[in-house]
Design a protein around this motif. Structure first.
Motif, PDB file in Angstrom:
ATOM      1  N   GLU A 487       6.014 -21.961   4.741  1.00 35.76           N
ATOM      2  CA  GLU A 487       5.092 -22.954   4.758  1.00 35.76           C
ATOM      3  C   GLU A 487       4.143 -22.965   6.119  1.00 35.76           C
ATOM      4  OE1 GLU A 487       7.467 -26.774   2.411  1.00 35.76           O
ATOM      5  OE2 GLU A 487       8.228 -25.704   4.369  1.00 35.76           O
ATOM      6  N   LYS A 488       5.101 -22.394   7.318  1.00 36.01           N
ATOM      7  CA  LYS A 488       4.234 -22.425   8.478  1.00 36.01           C
ATOM      8  C   LYS A 488       3.194 -20.985   8.494  1.00 36.01           C
ATOM      9  CE  LYS A 488       8.153 -23.913  11.283  1.00 36.01           C
ATOM     10  NZ  LYS A 488       9.420 -23.347  12.391  1.00 36.01           N
ATOM     11  N   SER A 489       3.454 -19.968   7.756  1.00 31.36           N
ATOM     12  CA  SER A 489       2.592 -19.034   7.448  1.00 31.36           C
ATOM     13  C   SER A 489       1.302 -19.622   6.682  1.00 31.36           C
ATOM     14  CB  SER A 489       3.234 -17.937   6.527  1.00 31.36           C
ATOM     15  OG  SER A 489       2.373 -16.879   6.335  1.00 31.36           O
ATOM     16  N   LEU A 490       1.659 -20.436   5.591  1.00 34.29           N
ATOM     17  CA  LEU A 490       0.438 -21.048   4.992  1.00 34.29           C
ATOM     18  C   LEU A 490      -0.510 -21.839   5.767  1.00 34.29           C
ATOM     19  CD1 LEU A 490      -1.123 -21.745   2.400  1.00 34.29           C
ATOM     20  CD2 LEU A 490       0.721 -23.442   1.843  1.00 34.29           C
ATOM     21  N   VAL A 491       0.307 -22.715   6.677  1.00 36.34           N
ATOM     22  CA  VAL A 491      -0.490 -23.606   7.410  1.00 36.34           C
ATOM     23  C   VAL A 491      -1.643 -22.684   8.567  1.00 36.34           C
ATOM     24  CG1 VAL A 491      -0.457 -25.147   9.594  1.00 36.34           C
ATOM     25  CG2 VAL A 491       1.039 -25.268   7.620  1.00 36.34           C
ATOM     26  N   ALA A 492      -0.867 -21.459   9.159  1.00 38.47           N
ATOM     27  CA  ALA A 492      -1.572 -20.732   9.829  1.00 38.47           C
ATOM     28  C   ALA A 492      -2.973 -20.060   9.198  1.00 38.47           C
ATOM     29  CB  ALA A 492      -0.712 -19.449  10.376  1.00 38.47           C
ATOM     30  N   GLN A 493      -2.455 -19.584   7.829  1.00 39.97           N
ATOM     31  CA  GLN A 493      -3.599 -19.017   7.038  1.00 39.97           C
ATOM     32  C   GLN A 493      -4.617 -20.121   6.732  1.00 39.97           C
ATOM     33  OE1 GLN A 493      -2.508 -16.255   3.673  1.00 39.97           O
ATOM     34  NE2 GLN A 493      -0.463 -16.478   4.866  1.00 39.97           N
ATOM     35  N   ILE A 494      -4.257 -21.464   6.559  1.00 35.66           N
ATOM     36  CA  ILE A 494      -5.353 -22.260   6.426  1.00 35.66           C
ATOM     37  C   ILE A 494      -6.235 -22.463   7.503  1.00 35.66           C
ATOM     38  CG2 ILE A 494      -5.788 -24.670   6.091  1.00 35.66           C
ATOM     39  CD1 ILE A 494      -3.368 -24.909   4.610  1.00 35.66           C
ATOM     40  N   PHE A 523      -2.121 -17.303  -1.220  1.00 35.18           N
ATOM     41  CA  PHE A 523      -1.945 -16.772   0.069  1.00 35.18           C
ATOM     42  C   PHE A 523      -0.869 -15.697   0.204  1.00 35.18           C
ATOM     43  CE2 PHE A 523       1.719 -19.859  -0.333  1.00 35.18           C
ATOM     44  CZ  PHE A 523       2.555 -19.399   0.686  1.00 35.18           C
ATOM     45  N   GLU A 524      -0.767 -14.960   1.232  1.00 39.66           N
ATOM     46  CA  GLU A 524       0.030 -13.640   1.646  1.00 39.66           C
ATOM     47  C   GLU A 524       1.129 -14.185   2.279  1.00 39.66           C
ATOM     48  OE1 GLU A 524      -0.272 -10.525   0.136  1.00 39.66           O
ATOM     49  OE2 GLU A 524      -2.174 -11.146  -0.775  1.00 39.66           O
ATOM     50  N   TYR A 525       2.316 -13.706   2.012  1.00 38.45           N
ATOM     51  CA  TYR A 525       3.646 -13.861   2.577  1.00 38.45           C
ATOM     52  C   TYR A 525       4.566 -12.671   2.632  1.00 38.45           C
ATOM     53  CZ  TYR A 525       7.947 -15.706   4.823  1.00 38.45           C
ATOM     54  OH  TYR A 525       8.742 -15.898   5.751  1.00 38.45           O
ATOM     55  N   GLU A 526       4.770 -12.173   3.739  1.00 35.40           N
ATOM     56  CA  GLU A 526       5.610 -10.826   3.431  1.00 35.40           C
ATOM     57  C   GLU A 526       4.980  -9.790   2.590  1.00 35.40           C
ATOM     58  OE1 GLU A 526       9.676 -12.042   3.059  1.00 35.40           O
ATOM     59  OE2 GLU A 526       9.894 -12.529   5.177  1.00 35.40           O
ATOM     60  N   GLN A 527       3.673  -9.664   2.608  1.00 33.45           N
ATOM     61  CA  GLN A 527       3.163  -8.760   1.633  1.00 33.45           C
ATOM     62  C   GLN A 527       3.166  -8.994   0.330  1.00 33.45           C
ATOM     63  OE1 GLN A 527       4.988  -4.886   3.082  1.00 33.45           O
ATOM     64  NE2 GLN A 527       3.216  -4.798   4.881  1.00 33.45           N
ATOM     65  N   LYS A 528       3.415 -10.026   0.093  1.00 30.96           N
ATOM     66  CA  LYS A 528       3.374 -10.614  -1.557  1.00 30.96           C
ATOM     67  C   LYS A 528       2.503 -11.817  -1.619  1.00 30.96           C
ATOM     68  CE  LYS A 528       8.440  -9.881  -2.322  1.00 30.96           C
ATOM     69  NZ  LYS A 528       9.743 -10.754  -2.721  1.00 30.96           N
ATOM     70  N   ASN A 529       1.766 -11.509  -2.874  1.00 36.67           N
ATOM     71  CA  ASN A 529       0.713 -12.636  -3.131  1.00 36.67           C
ATOM     72  C   ASN A 529       1.293 -13.736  -3.899  1.00 36.67           C
ATOM     73  OD1 ASN A 529      -2.349 -13.224  -3.129  1.00 36.67           O
ATOM     74  ND2 ASN A 529      -1.752 -13.209  -5.188  1.00 36.67           N
ATOM     75  N   ILE A 530       1.223 -15.189  -3.269  1.00 37.42           N
ATOM     76  CA  ILE A 530       1.836 -16.277  -3.833  1.00 37.42           C
ATOM     77  C   ILE A 530       0.777 -17.394  -4.256  1.00 37.42           C
ATOM     78  CG2 ILE A 530       3.415 -18.271  -3.323  1.00 37.42           C
ATOM     79  CD1 ILE A 530       4.714 -16.558  -1.126  1.00 37.42           C
ATOM     80  N   ALA A 531       0.678 -17.504  -5.522  1.00 37.66           N
ATOM     81  CA  ALA A 531      -0.263 -18.419  -6.293  1.00 37.66           C
ATOM     82  C   ALA A 531       0.236 -19.743  -5.932  1.00 37.66           C
ATOM     83  CB  ALA A 531      -0.478 -18.395  -7.543  1.00 37.66           C
ATOM     84  N   PHE A 532      -0.633 -20.771  -5.470  1.00 36.33           N
ATOM     85  CA  PHE A 532      -0.239 -22.054  -5.078  1.00 36.33           C
ATOM     86  C   PHE A 532       0.322 -22.863  -6.434  1.00 36.33           C
ATOM     87  CE2 PHE A 532      -3.637 -21.695  -1.563  1.00 36.33           C
ATOM     88  CZ  PHE A 532      -2.753 -21.683  -0.778  1.00 36.33           C
ATOM     89  N   SER A 533      -0.133 -22.337  -7.679  1.00 39.31           N
ATOM     90  CA  SER A 533       0.369 -23.181  -8.783  1.00 39.31           C
ATOM     91  C   SER A 533       1.970 -22.751  -8.978  1.00 39.31           C
ATOM     92  CB  SER A 533      -0.288 -22.437  -9.969  1.00 39.31           C
ATOM     93  OG  SER A 533      -0.293 -21.049 -10.073  1.00 39.31           O
ATOM     94  N   GLN A 534       2.367 -21.648  -8.139  1.00 41.05           N
ATOM     95  CA  GLN A 534       3.731 -21.126  -8.236  1.00 41.05           C
ATOM     96  C   GLN A 534       4.674 -21.588  -7.289  1.00 41.05           C
ATOM     97  OE1 GLN A 534       4.878 -20.108 -11.261  1.00 41.05           O
ATOM     98  NE2 GLN A 534       2.827 -20.230 -11.878  1.00 41.05           N
ATOM     99  N   PHE A 535       3.913 -22.185  -6.088  1.00 41.97           N
ATOM    100  CA  PHE A 535       4.411 -22.582  -4.989  1.00 41.97           C
ATOM    101  C   PHE A 535       5.103 -23.893  -4.933  1.00 41.97           C
ATOM    102  CE2 PHE A 535       4.018 -23.109  -0.134  1.00 41.97           C
ATOM    103  CZ  PHE A 535       5.129 -22.324   0.311  1.00 41.97           C
TER     104      PHE A 535
END
Length: 732
Positions: A487-494, A523-535
């Motif tokens: 979640e912190k990584s997501l905030v930083a990417q926003i 968004f990307e986390y640890e070189q994985k693409n995470i779709a918001f619909s699955q987060f």
């Protein structure tokens, strides 16, 4: 249709044909030859039982060569008995040499006769038959819609309490019983053929003739006016006339509705049927069950001049209707509550809720400051003085207690210029003065005022500070220490504007609305693409979900603003979370985004919500969604159809799209599944016949082709267009 060109667009226009023959090899050879010219997908059968079942689906063409237990005569009879209009092409290599049999086949209704070995002729014949089939299907659909509208009009005429008549060239062609009774005529049919002037007999005939002449030319700028009738048989002399365009026997006509003083009295009587105490109790209970702080708010009319209502026969009714509508819009805008009840002649109530007393105070202050000083009805403006009273709600109340609460709210006048005292603790919420103002940028803390030139590119958007502050009803916890590393990584990417947007174009079978794009994000986390619909973390953290949604809405709108320079009819379908409906900053943002996009066409922004999320708090969410629709945005529901409550959404909301769940797409894999899918769609249409269904996950030609056989207008999947990092128009 470009049925003979092998481009991407024609690939999407798959021709679906049903072939009646006992040899699979024949189908394979024909389909292989056809696919060299255009996209075609066939289904093989050779028995009557299978043929009967497959006719429940939509086919462009039927190819008949040979069957186990029925001939082409039986096939034609069966198609007719089903009420279908599907062209049948007879495949025969010897009938061409038998003129008598050839003529008999055409007389029985065969569309064409083709030698199956002549693929060139079969290609042309199939293209012609498909074009004909789809034109007939479209014409039938339009005819049914016209018939439905005419029936609704006729039902309205038959059940209305008003006097209604229809005219062509100034002569009666139809009239209802109320119209006949108004002029003391025993039989309405006896009015047919009589001139309108002979019945109305207006005192000022010259003025009436001039008005009627304008109406006959299509000028309806003055379609409502009053006359004094000199007809001695008229039950009332003062007649209020309302003309409108109509049709009679497929010819243009004028329809007249006459409203008398007795009708006006009935309207006033019905309008005075105010909301009951039970309605107020229910409103209070809904608020207390969903938020921490709630208040009963009363809008009181302190001053209105009765003399101003004498300008029109229905001014009073229209005034109070317009006032209630405007109060509902204010309550929705400032307190996410669109239900306003009229409980007395000059009193309206609503219940507003918030996550804390401080937010509740801000909402009440905003409501009081935004009260209208005048109400506009048509071309008239009525001055009005309004005041707000309130009463805190801390526990459930029954009908016996609600009257006391209403009296308290009536006496507890609120002046926004003075401080307000609320008994609830407000220490957990920032005051509105300390809150950051909104921004139409991806930075969540900048202001929301927009400055945008007509032709200014999206990259050149400029934003100025706004004097109007707003705060979210969802507490911001995106910087909370409880956030995990993802979640912190997501905030930083926003904050770094590094979220990835994806665009996927929908395919419209009717080729009318061909530029709708669904917008998703990841968004990307640890070189994985995470779709918001699955987060799933966004479901647990509404404030983080709201921040994500805000970023996506703004960025997608910027991109669309730029893209419509090339594709003016483009629209976007943006997925956001239902929890964000309670965020006041997003509600304030939506109307400004529509202006930002600056499309010449209506409703370029469509908000799509997951069905399960909406159903979590259905009543509250549907009220907010209705308010969003009033702002000029369309609403769509994703993952639709698996719940027993799906039909309730069709009944309560005017949806732009209903995106079916993947379970429906899986049904396309078998003939039985396609029949069941069509039956389910037919059941949904019983609740909203105009709903536009979208079926997705069509990633290969077979799935895409099978989707053509069911009554779903919009198709989506990798076969037509995979997800793109920018707008790509595959329909051009």
């Amino acid at each position: 249709m470009k049925l003979l060109s092998k481009d991407k667009q024609s690939q999407a226009q798959v021709i679906r044909f049903l072939m009646i023959d006992s040899q699979q090899n024949t189908l394979n050879v024909i389909q292989q030859g056809l696919n060299a010219r255009f996209s075609a997908h066939g289904k093989l059968l050779d028995d009557l039982a299978s043929f009967e079942k497959m006719l429940n689906l939509n086919w462009d063409v039927i190819l008949y060569q040979n069957a186990y237990d029925f001939d082409f005569d039986r096939a034609l009879e069966f198609i007719e008995s089903k009420g279908k209009t599907i062209p049948v092409i007879l495949l025969s290599d010897d009938i061409q040499n038998q003129p008598n049999e050839l003529n008999k086949a055409y007389q029985k209704g065969i569309f064409d006769i083709v030698n199956p070995q002549d693929l060139q002729q079969l290609t042309v014949s199939l293209a012609r038959a498909t074009t004909y089939s789809r034109l007939v299907r479209k014409e039938l659909q339009l005819t049914q819609e016209i018939d439905q509208l005419q029936q609704q009009t006729q039902n309205l005429v038959e059940t209305t309490e008003y006097a209604v008549a229809t005219f062509q060239e100034g002569v009666h062609v139809s009239a209802n019983a109320q119209y006949a009774e108004l002029f003391a005529v025993n039989d309405a049919d006896s009015l047919i053929g009589l001139p309108l002037l002979d019945i109305l007999q207006p005192q000022d005939q010259q003025s009436f003739k001039q008005s009627y002449k304008k109406l006959s030319r299509g000028d309806f700028s003055n379609s409502s006016f009053s006359i004094l009738s000199q007809n001695p048989k008229a039950q009332q002399k003062q007649l209020n006339l309302q003309f409108s365009e109509s049709n009679f026997d497929d010819e243009p006509a004028l329809q007249l509705v006459i409203v008398t003083d007795s009708n006006t009295a009935n309207i006033t009587s019905n309008d005075s049927a105010f909301a009951g105490l039970d309605d107020v109790v229910q409103l209070c209970q809904q608020a207390l069950s969903s938020q921490n702080a709630s208040a009963l708010v009363m809008f009181k009319i302190n001053g209105v001049d009765p003399a101003q209502f004498k300008t029109h026969w229905n001014s009073t009714t229209l005034f109070f209707q317009a006032l209630q509508t405007q109060l509902s819009q204010l309550a929705q805008k400032h307190a996410a509550q669109s239900t306003v009840l009229r409980i007395a002649e000059q009193s309206f109530v609503t219940v507003i809720s918030a996550s804390s007393a401080a937010t509740l105070k801000n909402a009440l202050k905003a409501l009081a400051q935004a009260l209208p000083s005048q109400i506009t009805v048509g071309s008239q403006t009525f001055p009005v003085q309004l005041a707000v009273g309130f009463q805190n709600l801390s526990a459930q109340h029954d009908v016996s207690q609600i009257e006391q609460l209403l009296e308290s709210a009536y006496q507890h006048h609120y002046n926004p210029a003075l401080d307000m005292t609320l008994s609830l603790d407000s220490s957990d919420e920032r005051s509105v003065d300390d809150a950051p103002s909104l921004s139409l940028s991806t930075d969540n803390s900048a202001p929301l005022s927009v400055s945008l030139g007509e032709s200014e590119p999206a990259q050149g958007l400029t934003f100025e500070p706004s004097d109007n502050t707003s705060t979210s009803t969802v507490i911001d916890s995106t910087n909370d220490a409880t956030l995990d590393e993802t979640e912190k990584s997501l905030v930083a990417q926003i904050e770094n504007n590094s979220i990835a947007l994806h665009f996927q174009q929908l395919y419209d079978k009717e080729d009318i609305d061909a530029h709708v794009f669904e917008v998703t994000a990841s968004f990307e986390y640890e070189q994985k693409n995470i779709a918001f619909s699955q987060f799933d973390a966004l479901k647990r953290n509404p404030s983080l979900a709201a921040r994500v949604d805000r970023w996506i809405l703004i960025e997608a709108s910027k991109r669309l603003h730029q893209f419509i320079q090339k594709c003016p009819k483009a629209r976007i379908l943006v997925n956001i979370h239902a929890s964000s409906l309670q965020d006041a900053t997003i509600q304030a943002l939506l109307g400004k985004l529509v202006n930002l996009i600056n499309s010449k066409y209506a409703k370029p922004l469509i908000l799509q919500f997951n069905e399960a999320d909406i159903l979590m708090n259905r009543d509250r969410n549907t009220q907010v969604l209705k308010s969003i629709q009033e702002q000029g945005l369309d609403v769509a529901i994703a993952e639709f159809g698996d719940s027993i409550y799906s039909v309730h959404l069709l009944q309560q909301l005017k949806l732009a799209f209903a995106k079916l769940t993947q379970n429906f797409s899986l049904q396309l894999q078998s003939d039985e599944g396609m029949v069941e899918l069509q039956e389910k769609i037919d059941q949904f249409r019983e609740h909203d016949n105009n709903i536009k269904f979208l079926i997705s996950h069509l990633d290969d030609m077979t799935a895409f082709a099978n989707a053509w056989t069911v009554d779903v207008r919009y198709l989506q999947g990798n076969y037509y267009q995979p997800k793109q990092n920018e707008f790509v128009n595959s329909a051009s």
